[in-house]
Design an enzyme around this catalytic site. Structure first.
Site, mmCIF file in Angstrom:
data_model
loop_
_atom_site.group_PDB
_atom_site.id
_atom_site.type_symbol
_atom_site.label_atom_id
_atom_site.label_comp_id
_atom_site.label_asym_id
_atom_site.label_seq_id
_atom_site.Cartn_x
_atom_site.Cartn_y
_atom_site.Cartn_z
ATOM 1 C CB ILE A 272 -0.951 0.000 1.221
ATOM 2 C CG1 ILE A 272 -1.878 1.223 1.191
ATOM 3 C CG2 ILE A 272 -0.204 -0.091 2.534
ATOM 4 C CD1 ILE A 272 -2.951 1.194 2.286
ATOM 5 C CB SER A 273 1.279 4.040 -2.365
ATOM 6 O OG SER A 273 1.469 3.293 -3.540
ATOM 7 C CD GLN A 274 6.034 8.336 1.375
ATOM 8 O OE1 GLN A 274 6.655 7.885 0.414
ATOM 9 N NE2 GLN A 274 6.433 9.397 2.043
#
Length: 233
Positions: free
Chosen positions: A79-81
């Site tokens: 899950i992206s930053q």
């Protein structure tokens, strides 16, 4: 425009998933840092504040959900930053643009798609890994978000639903994927990480009325690779 979500008690959060902790994340995103310029679009910040990121990660990682960092979601994906999610989303609205219909390549946990839907956009999302998509669909339903999803090769896009006002790609290819830029409407914006591992840049591409593409670089980034094919597991 924003969409109203159904928030069950577990979405409200306690302790390290509480609203107070989420608000601290918003303060960090707004302020920025030398490596991550601040996020100025209050609509995007409000969507980040509202969507319960802790519901998009494994329960064991929930206490880290509001750190400004990428987290594993299984199958070699992340899950992206939050800053990256906010920056990519903000780029769609730059210069007063108001996209209505957006294609996301790489559903992953469903978090980026949920942010887009929370902003009131008509969201189409494609994921190649079947198990990730099944879990993401459950999260969309739980939050009452109307997101259209498809289990397919993201490099193909969703041609039968094209054109799109905006396209977000959440995995990196060495070069721009022509099939995706072809599905962008004139005047539309495509945001994608491009480049080899260790040398990726987040690009914003705008399609002119004559079909020409103009590009600018937003930031250096690190993304998982954009792969071909589908995985049923």
């Amino acid at each position: 425009m924003t969409a109203r979500m159904r928030l069950q008690p577990e979405a409200v959060g306690l302790g390290m998933t509480s609203q107070r902790v989420r608000d601290r994340l918003i303060e960090r995103l707004r302020a920025g840092s030398p490596q991550t310029p601040g996020i100025a679009d209050e609509r995007v910040l409000n969507a980040i504040r509202t969507v319960p990121r802790h519901l998009f990660v494994d329960e064991a990682l929930a206490t880290r959900a509001y750190e400004d960092t990428a987290l594993p979601i299984g199958h070699g994906q992340t899950i992206s930053q939050p800053w990256v999610v906010a920056k990519m989303t903000e780029a769609l609205f730059a210069d007063g643009r108001q996209p209505a219909k957006v294609l996301e390549i790489g559903t992953g946990s469903g978090y980026q798609g949920a942010i887009l839907a929370a902003l009131g956009l008509e969201v189409y999302t494609v994921e190649r890994i079947g198990e990730l998509l099944r879990v993401a669909r459950k999260r969309f339903r739980t939050l009452g978000l109307n997101v259209r999803s498809k289990h397919d090769d993201g490099r193909i896009g969703w041609p039968e639903a094209a054109p799109f006002d905006a396209i977000i790609v959440t995995a990196a290819a060495p070069t721009l994927v022509d099939a995706l830029s072809a599905q962008l409407a004139p005047g539309g914006t495509l945001v994608a990480p491009v480049g080899a591992s260790g040398a990726q840049s987040l690009l914003r591409l705008r399609k002119q009325a004559d079909g020409a593409i103009e590009a600018d670089t937003l930031a250096p980034v690190v993304f998982v690779p954009l792969l071909s094919g589908i995985v049923d597991r």
